[in-house]
Design an enzyme around this catalytic site. Structure first.
Site, short mmCIF file in Angstrom:
data_model
loop_
_atom_site.label_atom_id
_atom_site.label_comp_id
_atom_site.label_asym_id
_atom_site.label_seq_id
_atom_site.Cartn_x
_atom_site.Cartn_y
_atom_site.Cartn_z
N ASP A 164 0.81 -1.22 0.00
CA ASP A 164 0.00 0.00 0.00
C ASP A 164 0.85 1.27 0.00
O ASP A 164 0.33 2.37 -0.23
CB ASP A 164 -0.88 0.03 1.26
CG ASP A 164 -2.21 -0.65 1.04
OD1 ASP A 164 -2.70 -0.65 -0.09
OD2 ASP A 164 -2.77 -1.18 2.02
C1 BGC Z 1 0.32 1.26 6.26
C2 BGC Z 1 0.00 0.04 5.44
C3 BGC Z 1 -1.46 -0.07 5.25
C4 BGC Z 1 -2.06 1.23 4.75
C5 BGC Z 1 -3.57 1.11 4.71
C6 BGC Z 1 -0.33 2.48 5.69
O1 BGC Z 1 -0.10 3.58 6.52
O2 BGC Z 1 1.71 1.42 6.34
O3 BGC Z 1 0.52 -1.10 6.05
O4 BGC Z 1 -1.73 -1.09 4.33
O5 BGC Z 1 -1.71 2.30 5.58
O6 BGC Z 1 -4.21 2.20 4.24
C1 NOJ Z 2 -1.70 -3.76 5.44
C2 NOJ Z 2 -2.88 -3.77 4.52
O1 NOJ Z 2 -4.03 -4.18 5.23
C3 NOJ Z 2 -2.64 -4.71 3.34
O2 NOJ Z 2 -3.73 -4.67 2.46
C4 NOJ Z 2 -1.37 -4.36 2.65
O3 NOJ Z 2 -1.16 -5.31 1.63
C5 NOJ Z 2 -0.20 -4.34 3.61
N1 NOJ Z 2 -0.49 -3.48 4.72
C6 NOJ Z 2 1.08 -3.91 2.95
O4 NOJ Z 2 1.09 -2.56 2.66
#
Ligand code: BGC
Ligand code: NOJ
Length: 834
Positions: free
Chosen positions: A487
């Protein structure tokens, strides 16, 4: 350092001191009523949706960390001393303390002033309420005259609004107190037809429903005025902060025990039967009263608790292992499966790190969660698949999230995460392999929840696959969109404005940045879709009675088309996605590689190595092994495998959120546990059982229990992240519970290391284990039979089933064919000979 120990026989984790490094929590409920509960009884409850139907209030990021919960106070009426039997909120020193987190329940016991107390909290199956079963024993030689006070703070339903809209909320709160039951009915007068109630099995000496009266001005939960004076104020909340507190007097002879039950619940009335009498403003309690009466009866509480335990026997009985490794055993047999239930239920919405107001159910997250859940309750997995698929866009794209209560896609976040659609194929594949229920592919499912747009589920899968084909970039690789699995790799974002969402801000046209990760995922999902297409045609006779007229092509030609496209993509990966020693990660908006030797920082990433190898790329020509050796060399640490190296030391506008984190945390070179299993599966695919298991053990929370003061999170569940080697806190875990790590580790250890793997046509036996293991036994329920599979490893191999005996008869290959359901266990013996 340890803060407790496992009790595997009881399937409990026993915490032996209340001041754990972080709150160590558990979940209550697994259907529609849920609660979070910490080892000091902190936490809150909600019905279905942690944001929209919050029953009790909780204040996140508090000091102490965990504040607000299901509190009880005991007061010695002879001395005036009072304390909390769960330690918080008074934090009075306890002579004994023990918290047992079990499967769907938590028991907190303590002794203070020679008064022993124990509370068991749980949600009976099929109900929308929680029980606090409280037992108190007088361990003194003389009689004890005690007062017991309960305390919860009601949330005014929408947790977001509750925490922000005070100008309105301080005037809306309303309660009723009838027969000792406290009813919380804020907004019931207008558009809500639900209310909460808090009941107690004993005659009350008093009650309070106005928080500030109960506490007193400038006091807090550690010295409420009512408790201090030993007498409730019988306050009735009008506005401000509705609260629930019962006061019960308990007189105990020496050695005497008393049981007191509290019931906190949620109830709905039909809209036209809200009030009784109908023209009044009084809650109609006709249907709730019998429920309350039932659970204030100790016999019924005991029976409900027994049913809950038996239900977990059944759920966990699907897969049990006895291996030489205690940590693998307890995670597989108990805790990892249990965590998979929590991630299935919550997605990423409500934990002590997810506030319950931020995120709905993620399209990619929920699909991946199925990998670890589908075997437990296939019917719920089926329902979930159909719900998720119904939010899919006609383009094959996906709403990134949807709300559990409305089951509608979330417009705020929207779509454009170009990996999303493929996870639907993988989720459905896992379901088909588990159940053989090919009929699900015929189910008519809407797009964007639009009536009239129904197409068979199978057509949704085709559109998922085609979505990528219609979004190919300059190198022939898939365009990344807002982000792929990571993400935080936001290659079209280019944000320089504080506070902008990295995920939803797009300043580029999106026609250049590409993802090698999605390319690998496309190949993996495409191969699954081909396997499905082949069998769906074969299987059509079986599901012909469901939906005979099918409007989409399903045939070998369809399978061939998928395979031709994935072969083409594999070539592109070889040409533009291979960097010499590992797979490149992506191309940015300038078409410059990310995750390549030519980069200054972020030269190698974990995701593309795992995904490409899992897709079978490079298995024949040694590239897979080479990539995995590079991971071992550059990314593996003793606490797990970091996401990339070198960590980004500054903000790169062209990369987005990944470079917003200080080095070693989260996606910026943290040990992002979610994708460690991809490398572990890849290692099993190249036959490296020693390394696969070693990697698994590095992140296994049970194996990390002994370093609890460093790890800090619960030792019974996986955390999303462990700080990487660039962080000053290397080895410290964060974000426990709600993470894709749960499903992926479960899937990896059960299906790839232990190797008892569901397949379309049967159960495959293909362990890839440490050479030093002499063998292990798995009991697996699968499509109506129980298989007891004994794997023997006399020659110290890591892989290679050479002999497979079923009920004493040798069969060819390593797949146990599907057989008619039977009540006798099927005995299987597998011998590894390399
Ligand atoms: C986090 C990710 C997460 C995303 C969701 C980010 O701030 O680092 O792990 O998937 O937010 O929106
Ligand atoms: C947490 C999110 O829930 C997931 O969808 C994503 O793939 C991982 N973070 C990695 O960014």
């Amino acid at each position: 350092m340890r803060f407790g120990h496992f009790d595997d026989g009881q399937r409990e984790y026993v915490i032996t001191q209340p001041n754990t490094p972080l709150p160590w929590i558990n979940y209550l409920g697994c259907e529609s009523y849920f609660g979070l509960i910490s080892n000091t009884a902190g936490g809150y409850s909600f019905y279905r949706d942690a944001r929209l139907r919050r029953l009790t209030r909780y204040r996140y990021n508090n000091a102490p960390f965990d504040f607000g919960g299901r509190y009880l106070y005991l007061r010695d009426n002879d001395t005036g001393k009072f304390w909390s039997p769960s330690w918080q909120p008074t934090r009075t020193k306890l002579d004994k303390y023990e918290c047992r987190h079990g499967m769907g329940y938590t028991t907190i016991g303590s002794t203070c002033n020679q008064i022993e107390a124990q509370t068991t909290y749980f949600v009976p199956l099929g109900e929308t309420l929680e029980i606090w079963k409280f037992q108190v024993t007088n361990r003194r030689k003389k009689p004890a005259r005690l007062s017991l006070f309960s305390s919860i703070e009601f949330c005014l339903w929408d947790a977001q609004d509750d925490a922000t809209n005070f100008q309105r909320n301080f005037s809306t709160g309303q309660v009723e107190i009838v027969d000792g039951v406290i009813y919380h009915k804020t907004e019931y007068r207008e558009r809500r037809n639900h209310f909460a109630y808090f009941a107690c099995s004993e005659k009350l000496a008093g009650y309070d429903t106005q928080r500030d009266t109960f506490l007193g001005a400038y006091r807090s939960w550690d010295n409420p005025a009512a408790v201090e004076q030993g007498k409730s104020f019988n306050s009735v909340a009008h506005g401000w902060a509705p609260h629930g507190s019962h006061h019960v007097k308990v007189n105990l002879k020496p050695g005497e025990t008393k049981e007191i039950i509290f019931v906190l619940g949620y109830h709905e009335n039909p809209v036209d039967k809200k009030f009784d009498p109908p023209d009044s403003q009084t809650i109609n309690k006709k249907t709730v009263k019998p429920v309350i009466a039932k659970y204030l009866d100790a016999k019924n509480v005991a029976a409900a608790f027994q049913t809950l335990r038996e239900n977990w026997d059944g759920l966990l009985g699907v897969y049990q292992v006895e291996s030489p490794d205690v940590h693998a055993n307890r995670m597989v047999n108990i805790w990892n499966a249990y965590q998979c239930m929590a991630t299935f239920n919550m997605s990423r919405s409500a934990s002590f790190y997810e506030s319950g107001i931020g995120r709905g159910l993620g399209f990619r997250d929920s699909n991946q969660d199925l990998l670890g859940f589908v075997q437990m309750v296939p019917a719920r997995a089926r329902e979930r698949i159909l719900d998720i698929a119904a939010t899919q866009l006609k383009s094959g794209g996906a709403f990134h999230q949807y709300q559990p209560l409305t089951k509608r896609g979330n417009n705020d976040i929207g779509s454009g995460f170009n990996d999303d659609p493929h996870w639907l194929i993988l989720g459905v594949a896992a379901y088909l392999k588990e159940t053989g229920d090919w009929g699900i592919l015929d189910e008519p499912v809407q797009f964007e929840n639009e009536p009239g747009s129904e197409q068979p589920l199978y057509e949704h899968l085709r559109r998922s696959f085609n979505y990528t084909l219609e979004r190919i970039g300059p190198h022939g690789l898939p365009l990344i969109g807002r982000a792929d699995w990571n993400d935080c790799l936001n290659l079209n974002c280019f944000s320089d404005t504080p506070g902008q969402s990295f995920q939803t801000t797009t300043n580029k046209d999106g026609t250049t940045a590409e993802s090698v990760f999605i390319a690998g995922l496309f190949v993996m999902a495409g191969k699954e879709l081909a396997a499905i297409a082949q069998r769906y045609q074969v299987g059509s006779a079986r599901c012909a009675d469901r939906t005979p007229q099918r409007s989409v092509p399903t045939s070998n030609t369809e399978a061939e088309r998928c395979l031709a496209e994935t072969a083409k993509m594999e070539k592109v990966i070889y040409q533009h996605g291979w960097d010499g020693d590992w797979f490149i990660r992506a191309y940015d908006d300038f078409s410059k590689p990310i995750g390549s030797k030519v980069c200054k920082e972020g030269k190698i990433f974990i995701e593309s190595q795992g995904m490409c190898v899992m897709a079978g790329i490079g298995l024949k020509d040694g590239k897979a092994k080479r990539a995995l050796d590079s991971v071992n060399k550059h990314l593996a640490t003793k606490h797990g495998i970091v996401l990339q190296q070198p960590a980004f030391t500054k903000y790169y506008i062209e990369m987005g959120e990944i470079s917003s984190y200080p080095p070693g945390y989260k996606e910026n070179a943290g040990i992002f546990c979610h994708n460690n299993p991809w490398i572990i599966i890849s290692e099993t695919m190249v036959g490296n059982g020693n390394r696969a298991f070693d990697y698994y053990t590095r992140i296994n929370p049970s194996a990390r229990e002994k370093i609890g003061d460093l790890h800090r999170c619960e030792p019974y569940v996986f955390a999303q992240m462990i700080a990487g080697k660039d962080a000053p806190t290397h080895g410290e875990a964060k974000n426990s519970w709600l993470t894709g790590t749960a499903a992926w580790t479960y899937f990896t250890v059960t299906q790839w290391i232990l190797g008892i793997r569901t397949d379309y046509d049967g159960l495959r036996v293909d362990p890839v284990i440490p050479a030093k293991w002499k063998g292990f036994t798995v009991t697996r329920r699968f499509r109506g039979n129980t298989y007891v599979i004994e794997v023997k490893n006399p020659k110290g191999k890591q892989r290679g089933v050479k002999k497979l005996l079923v009920n004493g008869k040798e069969i060819a290959g390593n797949v146990l064919p599907v057989r008619p359901p039977g009540s006798k266990p099927v005995r299987v013996e597998a011998v590894l000979e390399g």
